[in-house]
Scaffold this active site. Structure first.
Site, PDB file in Angstrom:
ATOM      1  CB  CYS A 268      50.093  36.003  49.557  1.00  0.00           C
ATOM      2  SG  CYS A 268      50.457  34.402  48.774  1.00  0.00           S
TER       3      CYS A 268
ATOM      4  CG  HIS B 256      45.494  35.288  48.911  1.00  0.00           C
ATOM      5  ND1 HIS B 256      46.096  36.370  48.313  1.00  0.00           N
ATOM      6  CD2 HIS B 256      46.198  34.192  48.533  1.00  0.00           C
ATOM      7  CE1 HIS B 256      47.125  35.950  47.590  1.00  0.00           C
ATOM      8  NE2 HIS B 256      47.212  34.638  47.711  1.00  0.00           N
TER       9      HIS B 256
ATOM     10  CD  GLU C 255      43.361  38.929  48.925  1.00  0.00           C
ATOM     11  OE1 GLU C 255      44.186  38.338  48.212  1.00  0.00           O
ATOM     12  OE2 GLU C 255      43.598  39.275  50.115  1.00  0.00           O
TER      13      GLU C 255
END
Length: 202
Positions: free
Chosen positions: A81, A181, A183
């Site tokens: 990011c 992202h 995650e």
């Protein structure tokens, strides 16, 4: 076990990145200064928020020189990011210079679309694949939260669109970075992190 240093400079998504990497088998070392990176096999630069605030904090913690040294040593450096954006030369968001590890500038997304670009979007592999994207289908969805993005270029591995086409994934040498992202991207994000851990170990 593969040791991955995750840079802690006050970034909001630090712990979720560390947890995801640990989940796929990495020995995660959260480091608060460049000196602590040591002999880690790879370096992850997470990032949430404002470009200028992030890049200044990275410099103050001594991460800028440590990241450049890792690149010179051809150790993997992974940006996420805003952690991707600060690897470029600069951003429309702030006058602070980026780390200039990647060429080009990060531009604001068009006002014709809702900004920030927040939510799931598909990523197309832009003519070349990377070992870190192995097994992830073209057009897979990932989770984005951003108002600025790098354009398409020779380092683009994955492209997405929000008002204009932009680089969702870039790679140059040992540097690999995602605007989304991983995650927060479910199975596709974990698959990407698992690929990174596997390739770094190899």
């Amino acid at each position: 076990m593969t040791t991955i240093a995750v840079c802690d400079y006050g970034s909001g998504n630090l712990h979720s990145v560390a947890r995801a990497l640990g989940h796929v088998g990495a020995d995660v070392r959260v480091v608060t200064s460049g000196d602590e990176i040591g002999d880690a096999d790879a370096v992850v630069v997470p990032g949430v928020g404002h470009f200028g605030q992030c890049v200044r904090a990275v410099r103050e913690a001594g991460f800028a020189d440590a990241i450049r040294e890792a690149v010179e040593d051809e150790r993997p450096v992974i940006g996420v990011c805003v952690g991707m954006q600060i690897l470029f030369e600069g951003s429309d968001e702030d006058d602070a210079p980026g780390l200039a590890i990647l060429p080009g500038r990060v531009r604001r997304l068009p006002a014709s679309e809702r900004v920030p670009h927040m939510g799931w979007n598909t990523v197309s592999w832009a003519g070349r694949r990377h070992p870190y994207t192995a097994g992830i289908e073209d057009g897979s969805s990932f989770y984005f939260v951003h108002s600025y993005a790098a354009g398409l270029g020779p380092d683009t591995v994955g492209a997405a669109e929000h008002g204009r086409a932009f680089s969702a994934v870039v790679a140059r040498g040992s540097v690999f970075a995602t605007q989304f992202h991983p995650e927060k991207s479910g199975e596709n994000g974990l698959a990407l992190y698992a690929n990174i851990v596997r390739e770094v170990a190899a």
